[in-house]
Design an enzyme around this catalytic site. Structure first.
Site, PDB file in Angstrom:
ATOM      1  N   THR A   1       0.828  -1.215   0.000  1.00 33.08           N
ATOM      2  CA  THR A   1       0.000   0.000   0.000  1.00 33.08           C
ATOM      3  C   THR A   1       0.861   1.263   0.000  1.00 33.08           C
ATOM      4  O   THR A   1       0.677   2.157  -0.824  1.00 33.08           O
ATOM      5  CB  THR A   1      -0.896   0.031   1.266  1.00 33.08           C
ATOM      6  OG1 THR A   1      -1.550  -1.234   1.377  1.00 33.08           O
ATOM      7  CG2 THR A   1      -1.918   1.141   1.184  1.00 33.08           C
TER       8      THR A   1
ATOM      9  N   LYS B   1       8.945   0.841  11.982  1.00 30.77           N
ATOM     10  CA  LYS B   1       9.057   1.128  13.422  1.00 30.77           C
ATOM     11  C   LYS B   1       9.499  -0.080  14.225  1.00 30.77           C
ATOM     12  O   LYS B   1      10.215   0.054  15.208  1.00 30.77           O
ATOM     13  CB  LYS B   1       7.766   1.688  13.979  1.00 30.77           C
ATOM     14  CG  LYS B   1       6.554   0.850  13.739  1.00 30.77           C
ATOM     15  CD  LYS B   1       5.277   1.622  14.051  1.00 30.77           C
ATOM     16  CE  LYS B   1       4.123   1.049  13.275  1.00 30.77           C
ATOM     17  NZ  LYS B   1       3.995   1.553  11.912  1.00 30.77           N
TER      18      LYS B   1
ATOM     19  N   GLU C   1      10.854   9.493   9.194  1.00 29.25           N
ATOM     20  CA  GLU C   1       9.672  10.267   9.633  1.00 29.25           C
ATOM     21  C   GLU C   1       8.409   9.415   9.639  1.00 29.25           C
ATOM     22  O   GLU C   1       7.601   9.500  10.565  1.00 29.25           O
ATOM     23  CB  GLU C   1       9.470  11.465   8.696  1.00 29.25           C
ATOM     24  CG  GLU C   1       8.370  12.422   9.108  1.00 29.25           C
ATOM     25  CD  GLU C   1       8.740  13.173  10.379  1.00 29.25           C
ATOM     26  OE1 GLU C   1       8.178  12.831  11.431  1.00 29.25           O
ATOM     27  OE2 GLU C   1       9.590  14.078  10.316  1.00 29.25           O
TER      28      GLU C   1
ATOM     29  N   VAL D   1       6.935   7.036  12.684  1.00 36.66           N
ATOM     30  CA  VAL D   1       6.407   7.413  13.982  1.00 36.66           C
ATOM     31  C   VAL D   1       4.955   7.855  14.020  1.00 36.66           C
ATOM     32  O   VAL D   1       4.164   7.337  14.780  1.00 36.66           O
ATOM     33  CB  VAL D   1       7.302   8.451  14.671  1.00 36.66           C
ATOM     34  CG1 VAL D   1       6.683   8.894  15.977  1.00 36.66           C
ATOM     35  CG2 VAL D   1       8.656   7.841  14.935  1.00 36.66           C
TER      36      VAL D   1
ATOM     37  N   GLY E   1     -10.800   0.372   6.898  1.00 38.15           N
ATOM     38  CA  GLY E   1      -9.376   0.339   6.570  1.00 38.15           C
ATOM     39  C   GLY E   1      -8.493   1.002   7.616  1.00 38.15           C
ATOM     40  O   GLY E   1      -7.312   1.252   7.380  1.00 38.15           O
TER      41      GLY E   1
ATOM     42  N   ASP F   1       2.340  -1.278  18.975  1.00 37.23           N
ATOM     43  CA  ASP F   1       2.703  -0.348  17.908  1.00 37.23           C
ATOM     44  C   ASP F   1       3.048   1.020  18.506  1.00 37.23           C
ATOM     45  O   ASP F   1       4.073   1.623  18.161  1.00 37.23           O
ATOM     46  CB  ASP F   1       1.520  -0.225  16.932  1.00 37.23           C
ATOM     47  CG  ASP F   1       1.735   0.846  15.880  1.00 37.23           C
ATOM     48  OD1 ASP F   1       2.314   0.514  14.828  1.00 37.23           O
ATOM     49  OD2 ASP F   1       1.353   2.009  16.102  1.00 37.23           O
TER      50      ASP F   1
ATOM     51  N   LYS G   1       6.776   3.198  18.667  1.00 41.01           N
ATOM     52  CA  LYS G   1       6.937   4.605  18.281  1.00 41.01           C
ATOM     53  C   LYS G   1       7.501   5.426  19.441  1.00 41.01           C
ATOM     54  O   LYS G   1       8.347   6.299  19.242  1.00 41.01           O
ATOM     55  CB  LYS G   1       5.595   5.171  17.828  1.00 41.01           C
ATOM     56  CG  LYS G   1       5.120   4.549  16.514  1.00 41.01           C
ATOM     57  CD  LYS G   1       3.648   4.843  16.263  1.00 41.01           C
ATOM     58  CE  LYS G   1       3.207   4.306  14.912  1.00 41.01           C
ATOM     59  NZ  LYS G   1       1.729   4.391  14.757  1.00 41.01           N
TER      60      LYS G   1
END
Lengths: 407, 407
Positions: free
Chosen positions: A15, A91, A115, A118, A172, A186, A190
């Protein structure tokens, strides 16, 4: 001026990868106009096509959008050792092998930009690295996972956790297997990366205490509303007791708090330091095109020659037991003396109560409290003792509360 | 590694200049740690001491914090012609001689940085230049003047304009002569700079339509509250009708709008584009130390080698007459047929009404309306005709309204 094109080798074409290739083509002319060189895709590696060595040999820069630890780690290390700049959105990798990657970038004097790893399109890495190099940072905290923020926003409007998750998947905003998001892992990855940038301390994903949103009850959200609180999954990295505390927890905020207003799949990060007071950056947390635009921003930043790799580490001690205010939910038998017994035990452990809501429901009662700040270890000990009372009918539930009120 | 220090020549030693020198000294070791070179003040120019030529000859970079047009312009041009990088916080100069400065920076291949010129410590210049180079921008709008935002916040809590201004002066948020701030001219200069960055179009301060807050009535704020609106001084630069519209106006926002929550001397800027949806950055708008930290951030960014000067201009046509919703306040005689007569004239000029509040006050009545979006020229013509009715007892007042509602 007609110079050589700037060749970007692209690893991964899912994607984000395909959105990146599309965006790069759309913006190539404009980027050439202010940079002097036109970026072009110099090769694409997918499971079924392309050879890494060949792509590497012709690239000025490698963009890694494969995800996961291997072979992403291997490709990035080999790229940097071959003198190539790299951009990644990975990440997991940065939060588990960050120091090895940073060290390699320094050794070979190449750029390593991330960039998009995060907060999607929210440029918090850039702001931390550059603007804030002028000032020592005290705290970063915010909402760094759009999936859980969407789910919590729906739950605040009355949806159940299961329905909100289904809705997120349908739109989504959540993956088929949402466990990395809803478990807080997750967000923890970060926060590990942000903590390294802001405080110079290597923080491994395993060093971050995190807690997800799967076990939240919608009645917690309801009681909290009565206390004027909203619920967010908050990641924080902050100087505490001479060390550094990095954690992710579902957290209640008073409705005037700037992060309380961040709704849906958005991210927002607040950076605090003495010299700047505080800066908040908010925007979409995910989405292929948004993430692709952050990746392309990194590519452009390498082309303009900015942004060194992070400096060598300067470790702070990691602090686990920190003070916080807590929301406390007790399911008790409705009989005289219960509140007195509970508050006495809490008081013996320095847990002081800020507000209470008690509600009878036939033979049972719900006792919901917000405490003043207290060391988590003290609270846990107190709660364990409260849990021993025979009038307590279910395991006590606790959720952190950010106390500050704002204008 | 022990390299030559990085010598910063400092022009101006007022509030920001002295805060900058202090902050640089505090942070020098840390900056050296990640940059390899230690920044030092290589000379200071004030009205009474220092010689420009001598400071220039020994400097790697010149920081201009004198303000005003001359001699600041002359010093900056001479510095760049001598091959020195420059950092400035001078919005007047950039909004009136920006192209000359940018052109000189490009010609001599030096950096020209000016984060502190736009929104204090809020890093909107950096975000525009770098992160968003990947995506064409549709609109920037926000609160770019902390003085007026403080005054409007106080007025929203019931203070008069005069009292709020005095309070701002007492707290150091407004200068003894506040006219640049309260007239909207300061915000207009900042929007001219942001418009150049975001759209590549040279915009002179004189090209920006601006309106201040001096003539606001506190009863406008009161009526607006009844309509669910809050008042902010909003600067905007946006693509409209194939061109670019840049303007600063007092503007009503619905209470759910993200900018409505920005209180006190804070700034907040929202950048919108197709690929990123929208990013909002907020933080303190002014203060010596905050501004100094933005200046030092620019110095560090030059040291790391980032950020080219803006590309050569790519002008868009400036559009003056744009659509907006309006708040309309009429002081009328309280007699039958007034509302009908007013709405008929408005309707004849395509001004359609979204909401109305009418309130009788003895012989007079106040008629407060919010329109749907309409070309400003149509509204002005309609208002002029309404003003001709004999039942209208004072000049009609209008204030823009941002229509979008948010979750």
């Amino acid at each position: 001026m007609s110079s050589e094109p700037f060749r970007v080798g692209l690893l991964g074409f899912g994607t984000v990868g395909s959105a990146f290739a599309e965006l790069l083509e759309e913006r190539a002319a404009e980027i050439e106009r202010f940079n002097g060189r036109r970026p072009v895709i110099g090769g694409v590696l997918t499971r079924s096509r392309g050879g890494f060595e060949e792509i590497l040999s012709e690239a000025d820069l490698i963009v890694e959008l494969i995800g996961g630890l291997e072979p992403a780690r291997d490709y990035l290390l080999r790229s940097m050792r071959a003198g190539r700049h790299v951009v990644t959105a990975n990440k997991q990798l940065l939060s588990q092998h960050g120091e090895e990657l940073f060290e390699t970038a320094r050794e070979h004097d190449v750029r390593l930009r991330f960039e998009a790893a995060v907060a999607g399109a929210v440029p918090v890495v850039r702001v931390l690295e550059e603007s804030l190099s002028a000032t020592p940072i005290e705290r970063i905290h915010g909402i760094v996972n759009g999936t859980t923020n969407f789910i919590l926003t729906e739950m605040a409007h009355g949806a159940s956790y299961a329905d909100a998750l289904k809705d997120a998947q349908r739109r989504g905003f959540a993956e088929a297997d949402p466990s990395d998001d809803v478990s807080g892992r997750d967000a923890a990855a970060k926060m590990a990366i942000l903590a390294r940038l802001a405080f110079g301390t290597p923080v491994h994903l395993d060093d971050v205490r995190y807690e997800g949103i799967e076990h939240l009850h919608s009645d917690d959200l309801e009681y909290a509303r009565e206390l004027g609180l909203g619920l967010k999954l908050i990641g924080a990295a902050e100087r505490r007791q001479g060390g550094l505390s990095v954690h992710v927890h579902p957290t209640f905020l008073y409705s005037g708090h700037p992060l309380a207003a961040v709704a849906g799949p958005f991210n927002a990060v607040t950076v605090e330091s003495e010299a700047i007071t505080e800066i908040t950056i908010s925007g979409p947390g995910a989405g292929g095109r948004q993430t692709a635009s952050a990746v392309l921003g990194d590519v452009v930043s390498v082309m303009t020659g900015g942004a060194r790799p992070p400096a060598p580490p300067l470790p702070l001690r990691l602090i686990e037991d920190v003070e916080s205010a807590f929301y406390l939910h007790l399911d008790v038998a409705d009989r005289p003396g219960v509140l007195a017994a509970v508050t006495q035990v809490l008081g013996e452990h320095d847990v002081s109560i800020k507000s209470v809501v008690q509600r009878g429901m036939g033979e049972r009662a719900r006792l919901v409290m917000v405490t003043h700040p207290v060391l988590e270890s003290s609270l846990r000990t107190a709660i364990a003792r409260v849990g021993e009372f025979d009038f307590v009918r279910a395991a006590p539930r606790t959720i952190r509360v950010i106390e500050e009120e704002f204008v």
